[in-house]
Design an enzyme around this catalytic site. Structure first.
Site, PDB file in Angstrom:
ATOM      1  N   SER A  19       6.563 -26.622  78.116  1.00 51.80           N
ATOM      2  CA  SER A  19       7.354 -26.228  77.522  1.00 51.80           C
ATOM      3  C   SER A  19       7.974 -25.755  78.838  1.00 51.80           C
ATOM      4  O   SER A  19       7.983 -25.378  80.350  1.00 51.80           O
ATOM      5  CB  SER A  19       6.843 -25.137  76.917  1.00 51.80           C
ATOM      6  OG  SER A  19       6.363 -25.734  75.334  1.00 51.80           O
TER       7      SER A  19
ATOM      8  N   SER B 119       6.081 -30.634  75.111  1.00 54.24           N
ATOM      9  CA  SER B 119       6.523 -29.976  75.601  1.00 54.24           C
ATOM     10  C   SER B 119       8.047 -29.283  74.965  1.00 54.24           C
ATOM     11  O   SER B 119       8.511 -30.163  74.058  1.00 54.24           O
ATOM     12  CB  SER B 119       7.265 -30.926  76.552  1.00 54.24           C
ATOM     13  OG  SER B 119       7.852 -29.304  77.426  1.00 54.24           O
TER      14      SER B 119
ATOM     15  N   ASP C 290      11.223 -27.840  74.732  1.00 54.87           N
ATOM     16  CA  ASP C 290      11.860 -27.168  75.424  1.00 54.87           C
ATOM     17  C   ASP C 290      13.356 -26.424  74.554  1.00 54.87           C
ATOM     18  O   ASP C 290      13.690 -27.610  73.830  1.00 54.87           O
ATOM     19  CB  ASP C 290      12.315 -28.661  75.430  1.00 54.87           C
ATOM     20  CG  ASP C 290      11.617 -29.277  76.220  1.00 54.87           C
ATOM     21  OD1 ASP C 290      10.529 -28.436  77.083  1.00 54.87           O
ATOM     22  OD2 ASP C 290      10.917 -30.684  76.232  1.00 54.87           O
TER      23      ASP C 290
END
Length: 381
Positions: A251, A289, A291
């Site tokens: 992340s 991830s 983001d």
């Protein structure tokens, strides 16, 4: 070290760790005094770093947009999610009102609630007039469970409070400190990175600063200043083992700050440009991830205050006025975000050393000497 004429704060962190420019990595734009988010007047950053025994590799980072004294005065803000496999609290209110008040905290995934609670406690202690009403703190996270005993409840409210209390202006430490302690970026040791850019508008010099907690990307993707590094640096990649997790997982939390006067929607547009800065470093944005990006403007103090103390019922019986950069003049500010994000990622990688954590798992550091030589080779005639 390359470029011995670099200003000290641009070449090394306060602890003497090298920064990306010291390796000869070129970046566009003009950085501020410290090349950090704290170049934005009023912004302060604090850390609590927890490295204990063989398996605790975590911490908390705190960011005060207006400094601790100004926490009760909301800032204009915008939020953007590139990929939602993560958490940032308080964003519903940001999307509703275009503002937030109080500090921001960043930590690991399973401690985000602790960080949230610590912000509430900090506000009650230092700004009781705000705490007596309601608080919707902003707390973000990235996952450090590869190196850290993430389920061990090692981040406490006291640890998070210490980060909030330790915040200061000036140069910012990078790498494996605070919330970035246990993070991995492009399968190298990741963590915290920061950078800034100066933008002139209408006779005034403004600052755009970026801070990010970098915990994303696959090794083969890594690119810095247009130079593909992933393939030549593909060796020594423990994350490539099947037990490490999905490629690119992790992340990234990014916080963009500026003293330029912006409307909330313009802050959202700034947050969206984080994606372009990350793309310059090679990532395609993994499904695994989270983001999440926040942008705020410290201009227009008092412009987003929820109450009018001069009215009997505090219902805000007044008109507010905001100064803002015209949309037609926003492109240099967008470019500043992209440039600062790219450099902040590089700084997070460069200001790091190899780390071993839980279950003997090891993450190597970016091989700085090899990277330096690769940029020297590119620049040779």
């Amino acid at each position: 070290m390359e470029h011995a004429d670099l200003p000290g704060a641009h070449a090394a962190t306060p602890a003497g760790k090298p920064r990306a420019r010291s390796l000869g990595i070129p970046f566009g734009g003009t950085p501020g005094r410290w090349n950090a988010i704290t170049d934005v007047p009023g912004v302060q950053v604090g850390y609590t770093t927890l490295i204990q025994g063989d398996s605790v590799r975590t911490g908390v980072t705190a960011i005060h947009p207006r400094g601790p004294a100004g926490a009760a005065d909301p800032v204009a803000a915008g939020f953007f999610s590139q990929n939602g496999n993560g958490e940032m609290t308080g964003v519903s209110w940001i999307c509703e009102s275009g503002s937030f008040s109080g500090p921001v905290a960043i930590t690991n995934t399973h401690a985000v609630g602790i960080a949230h609670a610590a912000i509430v406690a900090w506000i009650v202690k230092h700004h009781p007039q705000l705490g007596d009403d309601w608080s919707l703190p902003v707390a973000g996270e990235t996952w450090d469970g590869y190196l850290n005993d993430i389920n061990g409840h090692h981040v406490t409210e006291e640890a998070a409070m210490a980060a909030l209390e330790s915040a200061a202006s000036g140069p910012v430490e990078e790498g494996s400190v605070g919330g970035g302690t246990g993070m991995v970026c492009y399968d190298f040791k990741g963590g915290n990175g920061t950078a800034s850019r100066l933008v002139d508008h209408a006779g005034t010099s403004y600052t755009v600063g970026v801070f990010l907690q970098a915990n994303f990307g696959s090794r083969e993707e890594l690119t810095l200043a247009g130079l593909a590094l992933g393939e030549p640096l593909a060796d020594d990649d423990p994350w490539a083992e099947p037990t490490a997790g999905p490629p690119g997982a992790g992340s990234v939390i990014a916080v963009v700050a500026t003293d330029a006067p912006l409307l909330p929607h313009q802050c959202t547009a700034m947050a969206r440009r984080v994606t372009l800065g990350l793309a310059r470093t090679g990532t395609t944005g993994s499904h695994f991830s989270g983001d999440l990006f926040l942008a705020f403007s410290t201009a227009n103090p008092g412009g987003f205050s929820p109450y009018d103390p001069d009215t009997a019922d505090g219902a805000g019986q007044r008109y507010d006025r905001l100064t803002f950069v015209p949309w037609s003049a926003m492109n240099p500010f967008f470019a500043a975000v992209v440039q600062a994000v790219e450099e902040a990622v590089a700084n997070a990688l460069v200001a790091n050393e190899e780390m071993t954590g839980r279950d003997g798992r090891r993450v190597p550091a970016l091989p700085r000497e090899r990277v330096t030589e690769m940029f020297r080779a590119r620049n040779r005639p």
